[in-house]
Design an enzyme around this catalytic site. Structure first.
Site, PDB file in Angstrom:
ATOM      1  N   PRO A 182       0.819  -1.218   0.000  1.00  7.72           N
ATOM      2  CG  PRO A 182      -0.120  -1.103   2.137  1.00  7.72           C
ATOM      3  CD  PRO A 182       0.634  -2.024   1.212  1.00  7.72           C
ATOM      4  CD  GLU A 215       1.452  -5.200  10.979  1.00  8.14           C
ATOM      5  OE1 GLU A 215       1.462  -4.147  10.327  1.00  8.14           O
ATOM      6  OE2 GLU A 215       0.433  -5.627  11.557  1.00  8.14           O
ATOM      7  NE  ARG A 230      -8.528  -5.677 -20.104  1.00  4.93           N
ATOM      8  CZ  ARG A 230      -9.617  -6.038 -20.738  1.00  4.93           C
ATOM      9  NH1 ARG A 230     -10.117  -7.223 -20.541  1.00  4.93           N
ATOM     10  NH2 ARG A 230     -10.215  -5.212 -21.582  1.00  4.93           N
ATOM     11  CG  ASP A 266     -10.887  -1.471 -22.445  1.00  5.24           C
ATOM     12  OD1 ASP A 266     -12.065  -1.646 -22.775  1.00  5.24           O
ATOM     13  OD2 ASP A 266     -10.053  -2.397 -22.322  1.00  5.24           O
TER      14      ASP A 266
HETATM   15  N1  SAM Z   1       1.564  -2.876   7.542  1.00  4.26           N
HETATM   16  C1  SAM Z   1       1.504  -2.569   6.156  1.00  4.26           C
HETATM   17  C2  SAM Z   1       1.355  -1.078   5.950  1.00  4.26           C
HETATM   18  O1  SAM Z   1       0.668  -0.438   6.762  1.00  4.26           O
HETATM   19  O2  SAM Z   1       1.896  -0.524   4.977  1.00  4.26           O
HETATM   20  C3  SAM Z   1       0.339  -3.286   5.519  1.00  4.26           C
HETATM   21  C4  SAM Z   1       0.535  -4.750   5.429  1.00  4.26           C
HETATM   22  S1  SAM Z   1      -0.799  -5.588   4.646  1.00  4.26           S
HETATM   23  C5  SAM Z   1      -1.776  -6.086   6.015  1.00  4.26           C
HETATM   24  C6  SAM Z   1      -0.103  -7.096   4.100  1.00  4.26           C
HETATM   25  C7  SAM Z   1       0.329  -7.133   2.649  1.00  4.26           C
HETATM   26  O3  SAM Z   1      -0.779  -6.914   1.810  1.00  4.26           O
HETATM   27  C8  SAM Z   1       1.345  -6.080   2.234  1.00  4.26           C
HETATM   28  O4  SAM Z   1       2.650  -6.465   2.558  1.00  4.26           O
HETATM   29  C9  SAM Z   1       1.125  -5.999   0.733  1.00  4.26           C
HETATM   30  O5  SAM Z   1       1.849  -7.017   0.049  1.00  4.26           O
HETATM   31  C10 SAM Z   1      -0.363  -6.284   0.598  1.00  4.26           C
HETATM   32  N2  SAM Z   1      -1.181  -5.083   0.392  1.00  4.26           N
HETATM   33  C11 SAM Z   1      -2.055  -4.545   1.262  1.00  4.26           C
HETATM   34  N3  SAM Z   1      -2.665  -3.475   0.756  1.00  4.26           N
HETATM   35  C12 SAM Z   1      -2.191  -3.318  -0.497  1.00  4.26           C
HETATM   36  C13 SAM Z   1      -2.441  -2.372  -1.527  1.00  4.26           C
HETATM   37  N4  SAM Z   1      -3.289  -1.355  -1.380  1.00  4.26           N
HETATM   38  N5  SAM Z   1      -1.763  -2.507  -2.696  1.00  4.26           N
HETATM   39  C14 SAM Z   1      -0.872  -3.509  -2.858  1.00  4.26           C
HETATM   40  N6  SAM Z   1      -0.602  -4.440  -1.910  1.00  4.26           N
HETATM   41  C15 SAM Z   1      -1.241  -4.349  -0.743  1.00  4.26           C
END
Ligand code: SAM
Length: 248
Positions: free
Chosen positions: A88, A115, A153, A168
């Site tokens: 994220p 995490e 795609r 698209d």
């Molecule tokens: N503690 C992290 C933070 O606050 O940045 C979030 C960890 S999340 C619970 C677990 C995993 O989900 C991340 O390591 C990532 O690979 C994935 N993930 C969660 N949200 C995402 C998003 N919006 N885009 C891409 N990957 C995401």
């Protein structure tokens, strides 16, 4: 395109990549998808892949050793393809980023859990970080599927209509026009007459105007970067004047 997906849950991918456009792309050799379970590279007896965070606090962190070992054993050291961490905290995934990634012959997608991964993975192994939106998922698998799907795609030959990606939403900075199919009247709601007229020039004009209007109504932020003609600007100015008049 060759995808290597590194995950603790490869089974998440199996049903999705076995259907529809991605399945056909694989059958025709246009997309190769290799799933790698990071746990297979954990060397201890219990195949542990996570540990408590230094500094305390809740949650677990993915250990660096199995992640480095997995990626380097598949892709070499340094890795011979971009290694994209789904997080994220990454740059926002858009159609433009999908186009950029579709130009590579090979991509590695690294899915976090808990995490997230130990920071040294991000600093010394990963070459790109992508977020699919400003929210937090439980793991990177859904995000990797989103990237995999959007990129596949765009690969030449994958879609039946080679012009489809260019039409698209987001391809040219605008949202796409509405679509209708049979029946011509459903519950009293008619398909617009122009679409049944057979007049291709009129249909093209109507579609472009609808596309522009939708973008203006729903995503005006996109218009600032869209390549607009003088006629488009004039239409928008007219709609804005009408809106001001409606509001009195
Ligand atoms: N503690 C992290 C933070 O606050 O940045 C979030 C960890 S999340 C619970 C677990 C995993 O989900 C991340 O390591 C990532 O690979 C994935 N993930 C969660 N949200 C995402 C998003 N919006 N885009 C891409 N990957 C995401």
């Amino acid at each position: 395109m060759h995808f290597d997906i590194f995950t603790l849950f490869p089974e998440v991918f199996t049903p999705y990549i076995a259907v529809s456009i991605i399945a056909r792309a694989r059958e025709r050799g246009l997309a190769e998808i290799h799933l790698h379970n990071i746990r297979d590279w954990a060397t201890d007896r219990h195949h542990v892949v996570d540990d408590e965070p230094y500094g305390g606090g809740g949650g677990m962190v993915m250990k660096p050793e199995p992640v480095f070992a997995a990626v380097e054993s598949v892709l070499g050291s340094p890795p011979r393809a971009p290694v994209i961490l789904l997080t994220p905290q990454g740059r926002l995934f858009t159609q433009a980023v999908a186009r950029e990634l579709a130009a590579f012959p090979r991509l590695a997608l690294l899915c976090g859990r808990y995490e997230g991964v130990d920071e040294r993975v991000r600093q010394h192994l990963v070459t790109d970080e992508i977020s699919i939106g400003d929210y937090v998922l439980t793991g990177g698998e859904l995000a990797a599927l989103v990237v995999l799907d959007a990129v596949t795609r765009l690969l030449p030959g994958v879609l039946g209509d080679p012009d489809a990606p260019a039409k698209d939403s987001h391809a040219n900075g605008l949202l796409e026009h509405p679509h209708y199919t049979r029946p011509p009247v459903f519950r009293g709601w008619e398909v617009p007459e122009v679409l049944r007229s057979g007049d291709h020039a009129r249909i093209a004009r109507w579609r472009h105007e609808q596309s522009l209007r939708r973008t203006w109504e729903r995503r005006p932020d996109l218009l600032a970067r869209a390549p607009l003609s003088e006629e488009d600007h004039a239409l928008i100015a007219r709609w804005e004047a009408e809106r001001r008049a409606d509001r009195g």
